[in-house]
Design a protein around this motif. Sequence first.
Motif, PDB file in Angstrom:
ATOM      1  N   VAL A 109      -1.146   4.277 -11.881  1.00 20.42           N
ATOM      2  CA  VAL A 109      -0.440   3.235 -11.880  1.00 20.42           C
ATOM      3  C   VAL A 109      -0.396   2.526 -13.471  1.00 20.42           C
ATOM      4  O   VAL A 109      -1.030   2.970 -14.214  1.00 20.42           O
ATOM      5  N   LEU A 146       4.456  -4.231  -7.139  1.00 21.58           N
ATOM      6  CA  LEU A 146       3.386  -4.486  -5.708  1.00 21.58           C
ATOM      7  C   LEU A 146       3.578  -5.690  -5.240  1.00 21.58           C
ATOM      8  O   LEU A 146       3.647  -6.221  -4.069  1.00 21.58           O
ATOM      9  N   GLU A 195       0.949  -1.138  -0.107  1.00 19.19           N
ATOM     10  CA  GLU A 195       0.092  -0.132   0.051  1.00 19.19           C
ATOM     11  C   GLU A 195       0.832   1.272  -0.045  1.00 19.19           C
ATOM     12  O   GLU A 195       0.472   2.257  -0.634  1.00 19.19           O
ATOM     13  N   PHE A 229       1.737  -2.495 -10.691  1.00 20.04           N
ATOM     14  CA  PHE A 229       1.142  -3.797 -10.212  1.00 20.04           C
ATOM     15  C   PHE A 229       2.333  -5.011 -10.138  1.00 20.04           C
ATOM     16  O   PHE A 229       2.196  -5.637  -8.997  1.00 20.04           O
ATOM     17  N   LEU A 269       2.393   1.723  -3.410  1.00 16.83           N
ATOM     18  CA  LEU A 269       1.238   2.098  -4.373  1.00 16.83           C
ATOM     19  C   LEU A 269       0.813   3.555  -3.989  1.00 16.83           C
ATOM     20  O   LEU A 269       0.761   4.268  -5.152  1.00 16.83           O
TER      21      LEU A 269
END
Length: 94
Positions: A71, A79, A58, A76, A61
């Motif tokens: 994003v 992450l 988080e 992704f 992100l």
Amino acid sequence: PARPEGLGAAVAGVVPRGRALGVAAAVVVAAAAAGAPLGAADAVRSGASVVLALSAAELLLRHCVRRFGGVTGDVFGGLAETAATCALVVLALG
């Protein structure tokens, strides 16, 4: 999404926040249950590894959204790798 034609545009905002939180809570409970046969400390450590992994992802992100304005598919991927590495480090330290 940072770019309208990228993977981020297809994925960003698709899952409602409430549903994502529900799945996250279920994964924390499942991880704690998986560690429970090894003892209470391992149950806590397993659940904590998921919480810390989600927290690290988080934070990354939020940083990427602030830095890139959205994003991308690479975000992704980053992450996922960050969350997996964080969880493994927490479990390995126990």
